[in-house]
Design a protein around this motif. Structure first.
Motif, PDB file in Angstrom:
ATOM      1  N   GLN A 334       0.822  -1.221   0.000  1.00  0.00           N
ATOM      2  CA  GLN A 334       0.000   0.000   0.000  1.00  0.00           C
ATOM      3  C   GLN A 334       0.850   1.263   0.000  1.00  0.00           C
ATOM      4  N   ALA A 335       2.026   1.186   0.619  1.00  0.00           N
ATOM      5  CA  ALA A 335       2.915   2.364   0.632  1.00  0.00           C
ATOM      6  C   ALA A 335       3.376   2.670  -0.792  1.00  0.00           C
ATOM      7  N   VAL A 336       3.705   1.630  -1.544  1.00  0.00           N
ATOM      8  CA  VAL A 336       4.097   1.834  -2.952  1.00  0.00           C
ATOM      9  C   VAL A 336       2.896   2.379  -3.725  1.00  0.00           C
ATOM     10  N   GLN A 337       1.726   1.824  -3.459  1.00  0.00           N
ATOM     11  CA  GLN A 337       0.505   2.260  -4.162  1.00  0.00           C
ATOM     12  C   GLN A 337       0.209   3.739  -3.895  1.00  0.00           C
ATOM     13  N   ILE A 338       0.358   4.154  -2.655  1.00  0.00           N
ATOM     14  CA  ILE A 338       0.101   5.557  -2.302  1.00  0.00           C
ATOM     15  C   ILE A 338       1.098   6.474  -3.017  1.00  0.00           C
ATOM     16  N   HIS A 339       2.338   6.012  -3.112  1.00  0.00           N
ATOM     17  CA  HIS A 339       3.367   6.817  -3.807  1.00  0.00           C
ATOM     18  C   HIS A 339       3.213   6.752  -5.332  1.00  0.00           C
ATOM     19  N   GLY A 340       2.405   5.805  -5.835  1.00  0.00           N
ATOM     20  CA  GLY A 340       2.183   5.689  -7.276  1.00  0.00           C
ATOM     21  C   GLY A 340       3.482   5.399  -8.013  1.00  0.00           C
ATOM     22  N   GLY A 341       3.641   6.017  -9.165  1.00  0.00           N
ATOM     23  CA  GLY A 341       4.845   5.790  -9.984  1.00  0.00           C
ATOM     24  C   GLY A 341       6.116   6.096  -9.205  1.00  0.00           C
ATOM     25  N   ALA A 342       6.050   7.121  -8.348  1.00  0.00           N
ATOM     26  CA  ALA A 342       7.237   7.510  -7.562  1.00  0.00           C
ATOM     27  C   ALA A 342       7.673   6.374  -6.642  1.00  0.00           C
ATOM     28  N   GLY A 343       6.694   5.634  -6.134  1.00  0.00           N
ATOM     29  CA  GLY A 343       6.995   4.536  -5.207  1.00  0.00           C
ATOM     30  C   GLY A 343       7.625   3.344  -5.890  1.00  0.00           C
ATOM     31  N   TYR A 344       7.500   3.324  -7.214  1.00  0.00           N
ATOM     32  CA  TYR A 344       8.036   2.194  -7.987  1.00  0.00           C
ATOM     33  C   TYR A 344       9.492   2.444  -8.371  1.00  0.00           C
ATOM     34  N   CYS A 345       9.985   3.632  -8.025  1.00  0.00           N
ATOM     35  CA  CYS A 345      11.365   4.012  -8.363  1.00  0.00           C
ATOM     36  C   CYS A 345      12.204   4.108  -7.099  1.00  0.00           C
ATOM     37  N   LYS A 346      13.518   4.080  -7.309  1.00  0.00           N
ATOM     38  CA  LYS A 346      14.410   4.067  -6.162  1.00  0.00           C
ATOM     39  C   LYS A 346      14.557   5.432  -5.490  1.00  0.00           C
ATOM     40  N   ASP A 347      13.901   6.474  -6.065  1.00  0.00           N
ATOM     41  CA  ASP A 347      13.992   7.809  -5.462  1.00  0.00           C
ATOM     42  C   ASP A 347      13.338   7.850  -4.088  1.00  0.00           C
ATOM     43  N   PHE A 348      12.396   6.933  -3.845  1.00  0.00           N
ATOM     44  CA  PHE A 348      11.706   6.907  -2.555  1.00  0.00           C
ATOM     45  C   PHE A 348      11.995   5.577  -1.842  1.00  0.00           C
ATOM     46  N   PRO A 349      12.216   5.629  -0.522  1.00  0.00           N
ATOM     47  CA  PRO A 349      12.585   4.393   0.196  1.00  0.00           C
ATOM     48  C   PRO A 349      11.504   3.316   0.205  1.00  0.00           C
ATOM     49  N   VAL A 350      10.244   3.674  -0.106  1.00  0.00           N
ATOM     50  CA  VAL A 350       9.201   2.631  -0.058  1.00  0.00           C
ATOM     51  C   VAL A 350       9.502   1.480  -1.011  1.00  0.00           C
ATOM     52  N   GLU A 351      10.210   1.783  -2.081  1.00  0.00           N
ATOM     53  CA  GLU A 351      10.596   0.710  -3.021  1.00  0.00           C
ATOM     54  C   GLU A 351      11.461  -0.325  -2.287  1.00  0.00           C
ATOM     55  N   ARG A 352      12.360   0.170  -1.422  1.00  0.00           N
ATOM     56  CA  ARG A 352      13.214  -0.740  -0.641  1.00  0.00           C
ATOM     57  C   ARG A 352      12.402  -1.469   0.435  1.00  0.00           C
ATOM     58  N   TYR A 353      11.485  -0.751   1.091  1.00  0.00           N
ATOM     59  CA  TYR A 353      10.673  -1.407   2.135  1.00  0.00           C
ATOM     60  C   TYR A 353       9.906  -2.594   1.533  1.00  0.00           C
ATOM     61  N   TYR A 354       9.409  -2.380   0.319  1.00  0.00           N
ATOM     62  CA  TYR A 354       8.621  -3.417  -0.372  1.00  0.00           C
ATOM     63  C   TYR A 354       9.478  -4.680  -0.558  1.00  0.00           C
ATOM     64  N   ARG A 355      10.745  -4.471  -0.941  1.00  0.00           N
ATOM     65  CA  ARG A 355      11.632  -5.626  -1.149  1.00  0.00           C
ATOM     66  C   ARG A 355      12.089  -6.214   0.188  1.00  0.00           C
ATOM     67  N   ASP A 356      12.376  -5.334   1.156  1.00  0.00           N
ATOM     68  CA  ASP A 356      12.852  -5.822   2.457  1.00  0.00           C
ATOM     69  C   ASP A 356      11.765  -6.594   3.220  1.00  0.00           C
ATOM     70  N   ALA A 357      10.519  -6.139   3.069  1.00  0.00           N
ATOM     71  CA  ALA A 357       9.432  -6.751   3.856  1.00  0.00           C
ATOM     72  C   ALA A 357       9.279  -8.238   3.548  1.00  0.00           C
ATOM     73  N   LYS A 358       9.534  -8.624   2.295  1.00  0.00           N
ATOM     74  CA  LYS A 358       9.214 -10.003   1.878  1.00  0.00           C
ATOM     75  C   LYS A 358       9.919 -11.069   2.725  1.00  0.00           C
ATOM     76  N   ILE A 359      11.177 -10.814   3.060  1.00  0.00           N
ATOM     77  CA  ILE A 359      11.941 -11.851   3.770  1.00  0.00           C
ATOM     78  C   ILE A 359      11.344 -12.184   5.140  1.00  0.00           C
ATOM     79  N   THR A 360      10.618 -11.220   5.722  1.00  0.00           N
ATOM     80  CA  THR A 360      10.082 -11.490   7.072  1.00  0.00           C
ATOM     81  C   THR A 360       9.028 -12.602   7.045  1.00  0.00           C
ATOM     82  N   GLU A 361       8.476 -12.875   5.844  1.00  0.00           N
ATOM     83  CA  GLU A 361       7.514 -13.991   5.727  1.00  0.00           C
ATOM     84  C   GLU A 361       8.230 -15.311   5.430  1.00  0.00           C
TER      85      GLU A 361
END
Ligand code: CAA
Length: 381
Positions: A334-361
């Motif tokens: 949802q954080a990437v979704q809220i950021h839209g296109g910006a969230g899909y790029c490395k300019d915003f940290p949410v792109e990293r959170y999205y990748r980092d979150a996966k390992i916790t599962e």
């Protein structure tokens, strides 16, 4: 934070937050890009006493407990999940079982050096062919007089190449199945035959080191058995009860970062003539994240408190890990979704959170394994 913490824990949280904000967060994108953590950060974590939170004072720690460690982990992971996992292994997976099962000599020898960060630790249970089914590991330990010879392969070992001390699980009697597993404290220095293989190229937590290990006739003195021979599997699972609280705290930290960044962006970003925070569709996403964060924090601290109190907590640790990790992934999406296109790029940290979150599962027991653990506990007569 909104939870009621003791004054001591509140001060610890403040200190962790300051380090996270001032030192870890500004370096997190680079650590992700360059796939390594600055050595200086290790020193800072050690100086703050974060490696010694489960270690008694007489061995160089503060013994503040799992609640303290969880609070620190939530703050550290909010800034940098790669640092978070290295801290979780160093601060919990090795000192935890050492304090509980170590001989006086083992504690005296290793705990002060773990607390000070002088030796890096690794937890070597998983093998290429045995991840979830950890009771079936094939690494062997053969007794030769006053030593054991260890042979086998370990996979996805956090801190594996840098570690000076490894907790290695191996089978001393394969005919006994998981009851033949023994835990060994393996020092890298002087251990011929222990080598680190390729460093994994990961989706997330890229700053942390993950390697395969090969053990070829690695000699370990018999006095380096941790706990009793044949009790290694139970020791591994009991240790993971604590580790899972740490990963739940990691997930809660990532979730907190997702919410924080999404709130900021939603207030700033204007569409349809107003900040997107005024759109109900966005408000609902933010509310869902806030609810998940509150619940995850409580579950983490409840499980930590039970563990510190010496009360049963296997179910609670798995519930905390399962809930927080799935909530972190929902929040990151949802954080990437809220950021839209910006969230899909490395300019915003949410792109990293999205990748980092996966390992916790996945690590320290997949979500599927957590559901098995919980089901067994609630179905118990
Ligand atoms: N604490 C203490 N003892 C425990 C325990 C616990 N939490 N859970 C089980 N035990 C005991 C049982 O009582 C049993 O003892 P008895 O034989 O005397 O009755 C023994 O351990 C075996 O238990 P089970 O029969 O329940 O074990 P199982 O083989 O069926 O496996 C499992 C259960 C839940 C699938 C377990 O193997 C598991 O959790 N697998 C996941 C492995 C995992 O989490 N790996 C993580 C690797 S480390 C990592 O990821 C670190 C990192 O990268 C940072």
């Amino acid at each position: 934070m909104d939870l009621e913490l003791t004054e001591e824990l509140r001060l610890l949280q403040e200190a962790a937050r300051e380090l996270a904000e001032d030192v870890l967060k500004p370096a997190a994108a680079r650590a992700d890009r360059e796939e390594r953590l600055p050595a200086e950060h290790w020193r800072r974590l050690a100086e703050m006493g974060f490696f010694g939170l489960l270690i008694p004072e007489e061995h160089g720690g503060t013994a503040l407990g799992n609640d303290a460690l969880s609070i620190v982990l939530m703050e550290v992971n909010r800034a940098c999940a790669s640092t978070g996992v290295t801290l979780s292994v160093q601060g919990s997976l090795i000192p935890g079982p050492l304090v509980k099962h170590g001989t006086e000599e083992q504690k005296r020898r290793y705990l002060p050096r773990i607390a000070s960060g002088e030796i890096v630790c690794a937890y070597a249970l998983t093998e290429p062919e045995h991840g979830s089914d950890a009771g079936a590991i094939e690494t062997t330990a053969t007794r030769k007089g006053d030593r054991y010879l260890l042979n086998g392969r370990k996979a996805w070992i956090t801190n594996g190449a840098s570690a000076g001390l490894l907790l290695v699980f191996a089978t001393t009697d394969r005919s006994l199945g998981s009851k033949g597993i023994t835990a060994f404290l393996v020092e890298r220095s002087g251990s011929k035959g222990l080598s680190a293989g390729k460093r994994e190229k990961k989706l997330g937590i890229r700053g942390s080191e993950t390697v395969e290990l090969a053990l070829e006739d690695v000699e370990v003195p018999a006095e380096n058995v941790l706990g009793q021979p044949g009790q290694g599997y139970k020791l591994a699972l009991e240790t993971l009860d604590g580790g899972r609280i740490g990963i739940a705290a990691q997930a809660a930290g990532i979730l907190a970062a997702c919410l924080e960044d999404s709130l900021r962006y939603a207030r700033e970003r204007k569409q349809f003539g107003k900040p997107i925070a005024e759109l109900q569709a966005i408000q609902w996403k933010l509310s869902n994240m806030a609810v998940d964060l509150e619940a995850a924090r409580h579950l983490v601290l409840r499980a930590a408190w039970l563990r510190d109190a010496g009360r049963p907590h296997t179910k609670e640790a798995s519930i905390a890990k399962l809930f927080a990790s799935e909530a972190a992934n929902r929040a990151a999406t949802q954080a990437v979704q809220i950021h839209g296109g910006a969230g899909y790029c490395k300019d915003f940290p949410v792109e990293r959170y999205y990748r980092d979150a996966k390992i916790t599962e996945i690590y320290e027991g997949t979500s599927e394994i957590q559901r098995i653990v919980i089901a067994r506990q609630i179905l118990e007569p």
